[in-house]
Structure formats: structure tokens, C-alpha cells
Design an enzyme around this catalytic site. Structure first.
Site, PDB file in Angstrom:
ATOM      1  N   ALA A 132     -11.416  17.673 -34.945  1.00 37.45           N
ATOM      2  CA  ALA A 132     -10.089  17.974 -34.384  1.00 37.45           C
ATOM      3  C   ALA A 132      -9.352  16.695 -34.047  1.00 37.45           C
ATOM      4  CB  ALA A 132     -10.234  18.834 -33.124  1.00 37.45           C
ATOM      5  N   ILE A 159     -12.745   6.569 -30.557  1.00 38.55           N
ATOM      6  CA  ILE A 159     -12.193   6.270 -29.235  1.00 38.55           C
ATOM      7  C   ILE A 159     -12.068   4.752 -29.021  1.00 38.55           C
ATOM      8  CG2 ILE A 159     -12.439   6.651 -26.734  1.00 38.55           C
ATOM      9  CD1 ILE A 159     -11.839   9.166 -28.631  1.00 38.55           C
ATOM     10  N   GLU A 245       3.048   7.012 -25.630  1.00 34.58           N
ATOM     11  CA  GLU A 245       2.168   6.437 -26.651  1.00 34.58           C
ATOM     12  C   GLU A 245       2.967   6.143 -27.936  1.00 34.58           C
ATOM     13  OE1 GLU A 245      -1.701   8.301 -28.557  1.00 34.58           O
ATOM     14  OE2 GLU A 245      -1.763   8.439 -26.392  1.00 34.58           O
TER      15      GLU A 245
HETATM   16  C1  LIG Z   1      -8.837   2.985 -35.116  1.00 37.34           C
HETATM   17  C2  LIG Z   1      -8.549   4.298 -34.480  1.00 37.34           C
HETATM   18  C3  LIG Z   1      -8.377   4.364 -33.099  1.00 37.34           C
HETATM   19  C4  LIG Z   1      -8.159   5.596 -32.474  1.00 37.34           C
HETATM   20  N1  LIG Z   1      -8.111   5.657 -31.094  1.00 37.34           N
HETATM   21  C5  LIG Z   1      -8.124   6.872 -30.491  1.00 37.34           C
HETATM   22  C6  LIG Z   1      -8.289   6.985 -29.060  1.00 37.34           C
HETATM   23  O1  LIG Z   1      -8.393   5.985 -28.359  1.00 37.34           O
HETATM   24  N2  LIG Z   1      -8.365   8.226 -28.521  1.00 37.34           N
HETATM   25  C7  LIG Z   1      -8.263   9.358 -29.269  1.00 37.34           C
HETATM   26  O2  LIG Z   1      -8.338  10.443 -28.704  1.00 37.34           O
HETATM   27  N3  LIG Z   1      -8.064   9.289 -30.619  1.00 37.34           N
HETATM   28  C8  LIG Z   1      -8.019   8.075 -31.234  1.00 37.34           C
HETATM   29  N4  LIG Z   1      -7.865   7.992 -32.606  1.00 37.34           N
HETATM   30  C9  LIG Z   1      -7.676   9.210 -33.370  1.00 37.34           C
HETATM   31  C10 LIG Z   1      -6.327   9.293 -34.081  1.00 37.34           C
HETATM   32  O3  LIG Z   1      -5.283   9.514 -33.182  1.00 37.34           O
HETATM   33  C11 LIG Z   1      -6.489  10.380 -35.165  1.00 37.34           C
HETATM   34  O4  LIG Z   1      -7.272   9.797 -36.195  1.00 37.34           O
HETATM   35  C12 LIG Z   1      -5.168  10.870 -35.695  1.00 37.34           C
HETATM   36  O5  LIG Z   1      -4.512  11.637 -34.724  1.00 37.34           O
HETATM   37  C13 LIG Z   1      -5.362  11.733 -36.967  1.00 37.34           C
HETATM   38  O6  LIG Z   1      -6.324  12.709 -36.756  1.00 37.34           O
HETATM   39  P1  LIG Z   1      -7.506  12.896 -37.820  1.00 37.34           P
HETATM   40  O7  LIG Z   1      -8.100  11.553 -38.075  1.00 37.34           O
HETATM   41  O8  LIG Z   1      -8.425  13.964 -37.348  1.00 37.34           O
HETATM   42  O9  LIG Z   1      -6.803  13.358 -39.158  1.00 37.34           O
HETATM   43  P2  LIG Z   1      -6.496  14.865 -39.589  1.00 37.34           P
HETATM   44  O10 LIG Z   1      -5.900  15.616 -38.461  1.00 37.34           O
HETATM   45  O11 LIG Z   1      -7.711  15.420 -40.231  1.00 37.34           O
HETATM   46  O12 LIG Z   1      -5.382  14.608 -40.688  1.00 37.34           O
HETATM   47  C14 LIG Z   1      -5.669  13.888 -41.887  1.00 37.34           C
HETATM   48  C15 LIG Z   1      -4.360  13.568 -42.568  1.00 37.34           C
HETATM   49  O13 LIG Z   1      -3.743  14.788 -42.952  1.00 37.34           O
HETATM   50  C16 LIG Z   1      -2.353  14.687 -42.826  1.00 37.34           C
HETATM   51  N5  LIG Z   1      -1.885  15.747 -41.898  1.00 37.34           N
HETATM   52  C17 LIG Z   1      -2.426  16.120 -40.702  1.00 37.34           C
HETATM   53  N6  LIG Z   1      -1.716  17.119 -40.159  1.00 37.34           N
HETATM   54  C18 LIG Z   1      -0.715  17.396 -41.005  1.00 37.34           C
HETATM   55  C19 LIG Z   1       0.357  18.331 -40.992  1.00 37.34           C
HETATM   56  N7  LIG Z   1       0.551  19.156 -39.939  1.00 37.34           N
HETATM   57  N8  LIG Z   1       1.200  18.340 -42.057  1.00 37.34           N
HETATM   58  C20 LIG Z   1       1.029  17.505 -43.110  1.00 37.34           C
HETATM   59  N9  LIG Z   1       0.036  16.586 -43.163  1.00 37.34           N
HETATM   60  C21 LIG Z   1      -0.817  16.540 -42.123  1.00 37.34           C
HETATM   61  C22 LIG Z   1      -2.043  13.278 -42.310  1.00 37.34           C
HETATM   62  O14 LIG Z   1      -1.733  12.455 -43.412  1.00 37.34           O
HETATM   63  C23 LIG Z   1      -3.343  12.856 -41.684  1.00 37.34           C
HETATM   64  O15 LIG Z   1      -3.522  11.452 -41.700  1.00 37.34           O
HETATM   65  C24 LIG Z   1      -8.050   6.768 -33.258  1.00 37.34           C
HETATM   66  C25 LIG Z   1      -8.189   6.680 -34.651  1.00 37.34           C
HETATM   67  C26 LIG Z   1      -8.457   5.487 -35.254  1.00 37.34           C
HETATM   68  C27 LIG Z   1      -8.682   5.452 -36.739  1.00 37.34           C
END
Ligand SMILES: Cc1cc2nc3c(=O)[nH]c(=O)nc-3n(C[C@H](O)[C@H](O)[C@H](O)COP(=O)(O)OP(=O)(O)OC[C@H]3O[C@@H](n4cnc5c(N)ncnc54)[C@H](O)[C@@H]3O)c2cc1C
Length: 382
Positions: A132, A159, A245
């Protein structure tokens, strides 16, 4: 370009942050990239300078400035050219600690805030899970009440500050019957809480001096007094904090574009080819000029949004636009700047090579571009 938005005091603050970065970050950032973290000593120094309390109450050591000062700080961090440094610092100052300040009880503020502002306690925010990310409401980590404690089971992914933080603000489902975004609560979790472990430190494309971890909660007992805000209302505070943010990530990207263009202009003015320097090629200087124009437009949009936030205006649509715009712009800028550095731009020791890798996350993390554009689109029909 000067802006109508800033006072002399804010310009002085910008100069102070820029001086700190020139002196304490740029000369040593490469070593931090090797070590995989920003030293605590540096974070303490930043705390002492007031950089971690920009919007926070004076009584805890904050400076009670507004979103424009936050934008300045994040932009100048971006100009450092070390995305991992910016991520470490800005997650602490603007993505994690606001959870404490916006929802914390008097007792929670008294217990933690002074040390958070001083850089003695470094914070992380743990929302994303292995299954998620963009869809926050799908989280599966559970917290059940047992006497004077909540017991958490589940895991968090990606994180920032996850390995070295002292305080985690963790989202978990407290009402497993509730649908979607309902039934999520936030908790303060101290490092060393039994049942909390760092599953693994994640290796990344960029942001090498920012530690990123998977966190695991197994029967992790948190005192009930560590519930942050109201039970089952955590989703709303997560969404509220996302606004800041997005502003901060937009500002950081603006700073990174600025630094990359500065470096590239310097490079192409000295790199000799075809009887002159690369700058003599009209196509190169015009491409750089257009990126500069797009940067200036994005920057003024950023300042305008920060100014509107200071007036208390709801900018949910605009910050989503900004995050999408800057997340794409910084990637396009880095691609062109790396291109104009030629082979050197592909070599690890060049600054643009690191900046190219660091920028990639901007269109993914903290709200992917597509998710931001959905936020904009749904507000465009109202
Ligand atoms: C280096 C790094 C640091 C981070 N730091 C934190 C942190 O400190 N705390 C924390 O809680 N999280 C953190 N994150 C998480 C980050 O915010 C999520 O990776 C990001 O929100 C995307 O979620 P996901 O990786 O699950 O991608 P998914 O939700 O699986 O999505 C994958 C891709 O699908 C596409 N997509 C998603 N939804 C849609 C939509 N509705 N319509 C069309 N396309 C879509 C986008 O291109 C997306 O990149 C971090 C991530 C990274 C890589």
C-alpha cells in the site's frame, strides 16, 4: 530573480542556509554518500541554528515563521545537490515532525518537541507498506488495544530515516471493520520499543546518504498515551500533512534544477569542441535558456502557493500541481544537463551524475505524478 514575496529578514535567512550548505554540506557530502547517512553532528548543528523549528512555537525553540520560510529552506537544501541530505533533513523538519506538532497533546509536545527542534531526536514517518503506497487506505498494519497499550503488528516500507531515527510516527488500522480511509490512527513510537525492528536497510538508485528502511512490528507494544491525535482519525492528519510535504518536495526540486543548470552553464562554457566551446552551439544555450525559463515559472508558482498558505488559503489543488510539475521538470532538467556533460556526466565522480540519480524519485515518492494529477483533476470539476 528577486521575488515580491520575501522580506529582508527572509532573504537573510536564505543567505544563512546557503552559507551553511556551502560550508558544511557540499565539501563533505560525497563521504556521507559512502557512509549511507548524514552525521548526527551535522543534524545537531542545523537544530542549533533553528532550521528544524521554522514553523514551530518559540517556547520549544522554534522561530514561528511561515510556509514562505519553509519554501526557502527546502529550496536551498535542494541547491546543495545532495538529494539524500535534503531528504534526511526535510523528512525530519517537514514531513515527520509536523505529525507531532499538528496533532500532539500538551504532554507529547512537552516530552519531545524541544529535542526534535534541537536535532537531538530525529524523526521518521511510516505510512507506506509493501502492499500500500499511493493508496494509503489499503494499509494492513493493525493496532489493537490491550489495557494501557496498543499492540501493533505489520510492516512499513521505504521509510526515510528508518534506520537511524529516534522517533517514528506510525500509521496503523485501529478499526479493522471500517472501510478504506476510516479506522486509521497515528502513533508515536520510540526507537528501541520491543517488537519494533528494522527489517532491512534498502539500497537505492540515488539519495545514497539518506537511510531508507523496511520496519517490522511484531507484537509491538506502544503505551496508549502515545496515540497521536484522535483514534480512527489518522487518515485526515496524514492528508493534511501531505499538503506541506508537497510544497517542500516542489521547493527541493526547484533548488535541484537551479543547481543543475548552474553547473551545466559552467561546464558548457569551458568544454571545447568544434573550434569553440559548447556554449557557442545555439541549440545548447537555447535548451538551457528554456529550462531556465521553466524553472523561474515553477519557482514563482512555488512562492505564490507558499504565500497563499500563509494567508490560510486552501491550496490542495495548487500544491498537487506544483508537486507534479516540479517532479517532472527536475527529471527533464537533469536528463538534458547530464546530456550536455557528455561522458563525464555518466561518471560517478561528476556532480550531475549523482543529481540525475537523485532526481528520479521526485516523480514517484511523496505522491506519484499520476496521483497528483488525479488530485488536480478532481478539483478542476468543482
Ligand atoms: C526513497 C524513498 C523514500 C520514501 N520515504 C517514505 C517515508 O519516509 N515514509 C513513507 O511512508 N513512505 C515513503 N516512501 C514511499 C513513497 O511515498 C511511495 O513509494 C509512493 O507514494 C508510491 O507508492 P508505491 O511505491 O506503493 O507505488 P504504487 O502505489 O504501487 O504505484 C506505482 C506507480 O503506479 C502509478 N500510479 C499509482 N497510482 C496511480 C493512479 N491512481 N493513477 C495512475 N497511475 C498511478 C504511478 O506511476 C506510481 O509510481 C518513500 C519511497 C522511496 C522510494
Amino acid at each position: 530573480m528577486r521575488s515580491i514575496y520575501f522580506t529582508d529578514e527572509q532573504e537573510q535567512f536564505r543567505a544563512q542556509v546557503a552559507r551553511f550548505i556551502a560550508r558544511e554540506v557540499r565539501p563533505v557530502g560525497d563521504a556521507w554518500e559512502e557512509q549511507g547517512m548524514v552525521p548526527r553532528k551535522v543534524l545537531r548543528q542545523m537544530g542549533e541554528l533553528g532550521f528544524f523549528g521554522i514553523r514551530y512555537p518559540l517556547q520549544y525553540g522554534g522561530i514561528e515563521a511561515g510556509p514562505l520560510s519553509t519554501a526557502i529552506f527546502a529550496e536551498e537544501c535542494g541547491k546543495s545537490g545532495f538529494g539524500g541530505f535534503s531528504a534526511t533533513v526535510l523528512v525530519h523538519s517537514d514531513m515527520a515532525s509536523p505529525h507531532l506538532v499538528n496533532a500532539g497533546s500538551q504532554a507529547q509536545l512537552d516530552r519531545y518537541l524541544e529535542r526534535v527542534i534541537a536535532g537531538e531526536l530525529i524523526t521518521a514517518v511510516a505510512v507506506t507498506e509493501p502492499d500500500a503506497g499511493s493508496d494509503v487506505a489499503r494499509m494492513r498494519t493493525r493496532a489493537r488495544r490491550e489495557g494501557d497499550n496498543y499492540v501493533l503488528d505489520g510492516s512499513k516500507m521505504f521509510i526515510t530515516n528508518g534506520v537511524h531515527a529516534d522517533l517514528y510516527f506510525v500509521a496503523a488500522k485501529t478499526d479493522s471493520e471500517a472501510n478504506g480511509s476510516r479506522g486509521i490512527s497515528m502513533f508515536i513510537m520510540e526507537k528501541g520499543t520491543p517488537g519494533l525492528s528494522v527489517g532491512r536497510e534498502l539500497k537505492k538508485t540515488g539519495w545514497l546518504c539518506s537511510d531508507t528502511a523496511e520496519l517490522v512490528f511484531e507484537g509491538c507494544r506502544v503505551p496508549a498515551e502515545n496515540l497521536l491525535g484522535d483514534e480512527n482519525k489518522g487518515f485526515y492528519s496524514i492528508m493534511q500533512n501531505f499538503q506541506n510535504e508537497r510544497l517542500v518536495l516542489g521547493a527541493m526540486a526547484v533548488g535541484e534544477c537551479d543547481r543543475a543548470l548552474e553547473l551545466t552553464r559552467e561546464y558548457v562554457q569551458t568544454r571545447k569542441a568544434f573550434g569553440g566551446v559548447l556554449w557557442d552551439k545555439q541549440v545548447i544555450r537555447q535548451r538551457l535558456a528554456m529550462f531556465d525559463a521553466r524553472l523561474q515559472a515553477a519557482r514563482q508558482f512555488l512562492y505564490n502557493i507558499a504565500w497563499q498558505m500563509e494567508q490560510g488559503v486552501d491550496t490542495a489543488k495548487e500544491v498537487s500541481m506544483l508537486k507534479a510539475l516540479c517532479g517532472e521538470l527536475v527529471n527533464e532538467t537533469m536528463y538534458a544537463c547530464q546530456q550536455f556533460h557528455g561522458g563525464y556526466g555518466y561518471i560517478r565522480e561528476s556532480e550531475i551524475e549523482r543529481m540525475f540519480r537523485d532526481a528520479r524519485i521526485h516523480s514517484i515518492g511523496g505522491g506519484a505524478t499520476e496521483v497528483m494529477l488525479e488530485e488536480v483533476a478532481k478539483r478542476s470539476l468543482q
